[in-house]
Design an enzyme around this catalytic site. Structure first.
Site, PDB file in Angstrom:
ATOM      1  N   ARG A 177      10.263 -60.194 -54.415  1.00  0.00           N
ATOM      2  CA  ARG A 177      12.135 -60.174 -54.172  1.00  0.00           C
ATOM      3  C   ARG A 177      12.710 -61.121 -53.638  1.00  0.00           C
ATOM      4  NH1 ARG A 177      15.121 -54.413 -55.160  1.00  0.00           N
ATOM      5  NH2 ARG A 177      16.778 -54.940 -56.540  1.00  0.00           N
ATOM      6  N   PHE A 233      22.136 -61.578 -51.592  1.00  0.00           N
ATOM      7  CA  PHE A 233      21.596 -60.487 -51.244  1.00  0.00           C
ATOM      8  C   PHE A 233      20.825 -59.638 -50.179  1.00  0.00           C
ATOM      9  CE2 PHE A 233      20.009 -56.013 -53.139  1.00  0.00           C
ATOM     10  CZ  PHE A 233      20.465 -55.292 -52.045  1.00  0.00           C
ATOM     11  N   GLN A 274      12.266 -59.063 -50.428  1.00  0.00           N
ATOM     12  CA  GLN A 274      11.640 -58.647 -50.097  1.00  0.00           C
ATOM     13  C   GLN A 274      10.475 -58.499 -50.195  1.00  0.00           C
ATOM     14  OE1 GLN A 274      13.453 -55.294 -53.093  1.00  0.00           O
ATOM     15  NE2 GLN A 274      10.822 -53.854 -52.436  1.00  0.00           N
ATOM     16  N   ASN A 326      12.105 -48.635 -50.166  1.00  0.00           N
ATOM     17  CA  ASN A 326      11.942 -46.901 -50.621  1.00  0.00           C
ATOM     18  C   ASN A 326      12.411 -46.812 -52.277  1.00  0.00           C
ATOM     19  OD1 ASN A 326      14.574 -46.413 -51.099  1.00  0.00           O
ATOM     20  ND2 ASN A 326      14.106 -46.081 -49.038  1.00  0.00           N
ATOM     21  N   PHE A 334      12.991 -55.389 -46.496  1.00  0.00           N
ATOM     22  CA  PHE A 334      13.082 -56.037 -46.863  1.00  0.00           C
ATOM     23  C   PHE A 334      14.325 -56.715 -45.888  1.00  0.00           C
ATOM     24  CE2 PHE A 334      16.167 -52.950 -47.414  1.00  0.00           C
ATOM     25  CZ  PHE A 334      17.041 -52.481 -47.448  1.00  0.00           C
ATOM     26  N   LEU A 354      24.312 -49.987 -48.210  1.00  0.00           N
ATOM     27  CA  LEU A 354      22.438 -49.631 -48.219  1.00  0.00           C
ATOM     28  C   LEU A 354      22.726 -48.356 -47.068  1.00  0.00           C
ATOM     29  CD1 LEU A 354      20.720 -52.993 -48.961  1.00  0.00           C
ATOM     30  CD2 LEU A 354      21.325 -50.753 -50.747  1.00  0.00           C
ATOM     31  N   HIS A 395      18.344 -46.596 -46.615  1.00  0.00           N
ATOM     32  CA  HIS A 395      17.320 -47.009 -45.845  1.00  0.00           C
ATOM     33  C   HIS A 395      17.308 -46.812 -44.924  1.00  0.00           C
ATOM     34  CE1 HIS A 395      16.314 -48.553 -50.265  1.00  0.00           C
ATOM     35  NE2 HIS A 395      17.659 -48.970 -50.055  1.00  0.00           N
TER      36      HIS A 395
END
Length: 521
Positions: free
Chosen positions: A316, A321, A324, A363, A374, A383, A387
């Site tokens: 991903r 951004f 991952q 997660n 990531f 975030l 995370h």
């Protein structure tokens, strides 16, 4: 003394109702355990086949016969008794199943005066016998019309005299006399002793069980004790639990609780870890915050050490951004932690998703960390608190830029595979902490063994032999005698008559007219 407003101990004891030591026991005041009239005086259980002696003690046939064979005495009084001295009782029951008088139909209870006729064994209330037999001088059984004498009337229960029902006064209770029949003795060792009838299926099952059954091995439970490194500042709490609960074995000393091995190891981690992710676009050098978030960093390093990430892809990537990876299946739904399953978040408030190259755990909700991680392309403060941040990128920004430039499809999956070829670990603080902890424990164990080993006895100085008292008591007289002989022997330099050597005369220095060493002055 008569004007005081209190009573002394002696006054209360002897003059104002206190219990006097020499007072005779009154049957009405005696504390005893009451035996119901429909209970066997030997087994203390409800009887089925009642028999009584001449004094009105009732026994069950099943229990009294073995007792008489063994002890040949009355269980209640201890007097000699045989089976001929027992009378079978015929007690009638009403429709409700309660014992009652067959003449007056009174239900028997603890306050009923109950009597039996010895010749027939029929049981009536004493009122019926008194009115219809004694007063009428008609000594014939009220049911069978058999003649009897007044001495054949046996009182089973008299409400005015309850001492006969006092359990503490029974002879077999005082002396703990018991009878174990052969069946009961066999039942203690053989579970099938009381089985009367067994169908073929059950018999085969029991036979198979006897052939194949093996008694379970009782595992010896050894209680682990805390050492110098994993001892907590609080105790196990077993001493208090064993005092208040019967479910625990008795513990009389408070032992320190044992800390989890991870807690002990994480306390020894004082530095950061370093690793390199080698991809098909170049290397990514990572600094891991092992001293801040040890659980998450250990998971990453342990998985990398066993090659868990080798050959996986970054499944991903979202421009501006993050990228991952860490999923062996390459779908974003797989992966597992080093310990199996998930582990809790370890979010620190001073760590933030600020800047480019922040390494964080992926997660699917709170406390669902596994193996996926990531790396951010830019600041992602939204975030924070969701995370766990456990590192950052310290080298390979060009590689991260090249990865960000890779195109993706409508599901954010890179069109060209971004492969994580291998992970090289440069510094693993957890491995170093484990080795250091093992070394310290071995040193402590060697120290304890050295202290516990028996010490070699110290060499004692030999005691010097004493030959006399006072000064020179350790000198051997033989040596002194030899010394005197040597001193008394004549020598070329002369000697004296007392046996001691005379020092030679001192030579006079010659005088000179010159200044020298001033010895002639």
């Amino acid at each position: 003394q008569s004007d005081k407003l209190w009573l002394t101990t002696q006054e209360w004891k002897y003059f104002f109702g206190g219990k006097k030591p020499d007072r005779k026991s009154d049957p009405d005041e005696v504390d005893f355990k009451r035996l119901p009239f429909d209970h066997c005086a030997l087994s203390l259980q409800p009887f089925e086949n009642p028999y009584c002696d001449d004094e009105g003690h009732v026994f069950d046939l099943v229990h009294i016969v073995p007792y008489l064979k063994k002890y040949k005495s009355n269980p209640c009084t201890g007097a000699p008794l045989d089976s001929k001295g027992l009378t079978k009782l015929n007690m009638q029951k009403n429709a409700a199943g309660e014992y009652h008088c067959p003449v007056m139909y009174k239900v028997f209870n603890t306050s009923t005066h109950i009597a039996a006729i010895k010749t027939t064994g029929n049981v009536f209330c004493y009122e019926a016998i008194e009115e219809l037999n004694i007063k009428a001088k008609n000594f014939k059984d009220l049911l069978s019309d058999e003649p009897f004498t007044r001495s054949d009337i046996i009182v089973l229960q008299d409400p005015r005299n309850m001492t006969k029902f006092n359990l503490s006064g029974f002879h077999h209770v005082k002396n703990s006399l018991k009878v174990d029949d052969a069946e009961l003795i066999r039942a203690k060792t053989d579970p099938k002793a009381r089985m009367k009838k067994v169908n073929p299926e059950t018999r085969d099952t029991l036979a198979e069980l006897e052939r194949t059954y093996k008694a379970p091995e009782v595992a010896k439970s050894e209680t682990a004790k805390a050492d110098k490194f994993n001892a907590a500042h609080y105790t196990t709490g077993l001493r208090g639990a064993s005092l208040t609960s019967t479910a625990y074995d008795r513990v009389t000393q408070g032992d320190a609780a044992i800390l989890d091995e991870e807690i002990v190891k994480y306390r020894m981690v004082k530095k950061k870890g370093y690793a390199r992710l080698t991809t098909n676009y170049g290397p990514l050098n990572l600094e891991l915050y092992c001293d801040v978030v040890p659980k998450t960093c250990e998971n990453f390093l342990k998985l990398a050490a066993k090659g868990y990430y080798n050959g996986t892809i970054f499944h991903r990537s979202i421009r501006h951004f993050m990228v991952q990876g860490g999923d062996p299946t390459g779908t974003g739904t797989g992966g597992d932690s080093y310990w199996g399953g998930t582990f809790k978040d370890d979010i620190k408030q001073h760590l933030s998703h600020t800047g480019r190259g922040v390494l964080s755990m992926a997660n699917s909700g709170p406390d669902t960390n596994k193996s996926q991680f990531f790396i951010t392309y830019r600041s992602c403060k939204h975030l924070d608190g969701k995370h766990t941040i456990f590192g950052k990128l310290v080298g390979g920004m060009d590689t991260l830029t090249a990865i960000e430039a890779v195109g993706t499809d409508n599901k954010d999956k890179p069109v060209t595979d971004i492969i994580l070829e291998r992970v090289a670990i440069f510094v693993d603080p957890f491995q170093e902490a484990e080795e250091e902890l093992a070394k310290l424990r071995q040193e402590e164990l060697d120290k304890q063994n050295a202290e516990a080993a028996p010490k070699k006895p110290e060499k004692r100085h030999e005691e010097r032999k004493v030959f006399s008292s006072g000064v020179g008591k350790y000198i051997n007289p033989a040596v002194k005698k030899d010394a005197r002989k040597d001193a008394a022997a004549p020598s070329s330099s002369g000697g004296s008559s007392d046996g001691f050597a005379v020092p030679p005369p001192r030579k006079k220095a010659k005088a000179s007219g010159q200044f020298g060493d001033f010895s002639s002055w």
